[in-house]
Write a protein that holds these residues in place. Sequence first.
Motif, mmCIF file in Angstrom:
data_model
loop_
_atom_site.group_PDB
_atom_site.id
_atom_site.type_symbol
_atom_site.label_atom_id
_atom_site.label_comp_id
_atom_site.label_asym_id
_atom_site.label_seq_id
_atom_site.Cartn_x
_atom_site.Cartn_y
_atom_site.Cartn_z
ATOM 1 N N LYS A 148 0.829 -1.211 0.000
ATOM 2 C CA LYS A 148 0.000 0.000 0.000
ATOM 3 C C LYS A 148 0.858 1.253 0.000
ATOM 4 O O LYS A 148 1.752 1.396 0.842
ATOM 5 N N ALA A 149 0.540 2.156 -0.923
ATOM 6 C CA ALA A 149 1.150 3.484 -0.873
ATOM 7 C C ALA A 149 0.599 4.172 0.373
ATOM 8 O O ALA A 149 -0.589 4.068 0.668
ATOM 9 N N ASP A 150 1.465 4.869 1.105
ATOM 10 C CA ASP A 150 1.033 5.498 2.358
ATOM 11 C C ASP A 150 -0.044 6.566 2.144
ATOM 12 O O ASP A 150 -1.007 6.648 2.894
ATOM 13 N N GLY A 151 0.111 7.388 1.097
ATOM 14 C CA GLY A 151 -0.750 8.568 0.951
ATOM 15 C C GLY A 151 -1.999 8.307 0.132
ATOM 16 O O GLY A 151 -2.238 7.200 -0.348
ATOM 17 N N LEU A 152 -2.817 9.363 -0.045
ATOM 18 C CA LEU A 152 -4.049 9.250 -0.834
ATOM 19 C C LEU A 152 -3.692 8.952 -2.283
ATOM 20 O O LEU A 152 -2.840 9.602 -2.863
ATOM 21 N N ALA A 153 -4.361 7.959 -2.860
ATOM 22 C CA ALA A 153 -4.058 7.589 -4.250
ATOM 23 C C ALA A 153 -5.349 7.333 -5.020
ATOM 24 O O ALA A 153 -5.367 6.518 -5.947
ATOM 25 N N GLY A 154 -6.402 8.021 -4.613
ATOM 26 C CA GLY A 154 -7.678 7.908 -5.331
ATOM 27 C C GLY A 154 -8.180 6.473 -5.413
ATOM 28 O O GLY A 154 -8.757 6.068 -6.410
ATOM 29 N N GLY A 155 -7.952 5.701 -4.356
ATOM 30 C CA GLY A 155 -8.440 4.319 -4.320
ATOM 31 C C GLY A 155 -7.588 3.351 -5.141
ATOM 32 O O GLY A 155 -7.950 2.197 -5.296
ATOM 33 N N LYS A 156 -6.452 3.830 -5.656
ATOM 34 C CA LYS A 156 -5.642 2.956 -6.526
ATOM 35 C C LYS A 156 -4.321 2.560 -5.885
ATOM 36 O O LYS A 156 -3.475 1.941 -6.517
ATOM 37 N N GLY A 157 -4.149 2.922 -4.624
ATOM 38 C CA GLY A 157 -2.844 2.764 -3.982
ATOM 39 C C GLY A 157 -2.559 1.415 -3.360
ATOM 40 O O GLY A 157 -1.609 1.284 -2.604
ATOM 41 N N VAL A 158 -3.389 0.403 -3.672
ATOM 42 C CA VAL A 158 -3.175 -0.914 -3.070
ATOM 43 C C VAL A 158 -2.890 -1.943 -4.164
ATOM 44 O O VAL A 158 -3.659 -2.077 -5.107
ATOM 45 N N LEU A 159 -1.767 -2.635 -4.043
ATOM 46 C CA LEU A 159 -1.414 -3.673 -5.017
ATOM 47 C C LEU A 159 -1.342 -5.003 -4.277
ATOM 48 O O LEU A 159 -0.840 -5.061 -3.151
#
Length: 434
Positions: A148-159
């Motif tokens: 997970k990217a730490d910051g806000l990623a418009g709901g796309k930050g989880v791989l």
Amino acid sequence: MKINVLLIGSGGREHALAWGIAKSPLLNTLYIAPGNPGTESLGENVSLDVSNHAEVQQFIEEHDVKLTVVGPEQPLVEGISDHLEAAGHKVFGPKKAAAMLEGSKEFAKDFMARHNIPTAAYKVFDQDDFEAAAEYIKSQNSYPVVLKADGLAGGKGVLIPESEAEAMEALQELKTGSLSGAASRLVIEEFMVGEEASVFAICDGNSFKVIGNAQDHKRVGEGDTGLNTGGMGAYSPAPILTAELLAKTEKEIILPTISGMKAEGYPYTGFLYVGLMITSEGPKVVEYNCRFGDPECQVIIPRMESDLLEVLVASTNTPLNPLSRGDFSTMDINFDQKYRCTVVLASGGYPQSYEKGKVISGLDSVQDALIFHAGTKRDGDQIVTNGGRVLNVVGSGDTLQEAIELSYTAISKISFEGSFYRSDIGAKGLKHLK
Ligand code: AMP
Ligand code: GLY
């Protein structure tokens, strides 16, 4: 006394909130910034640059707004509540430091660890230290693994890579790809097995009230396949959440969250969205959001029998004359016993690229379901598409089956070129009722 209210946002969630607020006898004028064609009949849509907090403040002062309700996370994470409250205005929505529960996954995970709130095991890495992250993933040797990217990623930050090779590719994506901006810090966590559901609360900094629960459908395709979206449909209540699971969630998750945030000096106010995984060991937190869910809001607000604005006023201590209407902590919030289901009508191509400006037909032919607008725009006499998720159709019924059927009967009457929707919204809820 009646009050003027400013609601910030433009999606289906904000149309549902506007619909709830507009029913209140406490309301004078509702302003929605920017709103959408669905909110036009409920108040006055206004054009404001919400990232410019001084501009919002000026609007509030010129229009005698007594309460500002913030729909989306971005303005909250950017500190709109801090700015407006410092200027003496009432805001429903957490301050920047409290919005970190959504704004920083590292903060949220460390917070849960400090307060023994059940969640997936995790470790955090710096973007410059991705070699260590790669070593850690290899040493765990357990797939899938969650990055997970730490910051806000418009709901796309989880791989969620399924193998070591995929994990190394995902790491590279977080280091140099489109997510690199949000991933200066990276959370690597254990993959939890179970079904997801969400619980929502309204909080005043000291106490909270659970206002409902729902299950969303994040994937674009039937049977939860395909790319992640903002949410293709939802229903409430979620049959998977038994009374026992709900009691456990309140006691082991929501209560320690509210008391922990207060104890750490970030009293939590506004909507709290707790995304859960129902695992064999009980409910665990997948994520917190500092706002209502979209489309979950569209199935919970219609269940509410209490006056939404009165609840928002009480939770923010907004002064009303004669005297405030009630103390939030002792207030009862009532809901009807019906089920609600919402199906999202989306633009062909969503969540990837799609065309806008398609004329929507059939809106007037729907009588027995609610329609909440999301990505729509007025073009002369017509309503045209203006986003990926275009409309939410909400059916209600004494049974979940009935609510689902009403939603689908209604949505089949509406169309535009390229429109599509998932045909299996609610099916996973029915499974638990058998
Ligand atoms: P988030 O943005 O944190 O909600 O993550 C997006 C989606 O990724 C969630 O809705 C889950 O489906 C999935 N997810 C996130 N974290 C986990 C986890 N630890 N285990 C399993 N699935 C997860
Ligand atoms: N429907 C998911 C969300 O609002 O984050």
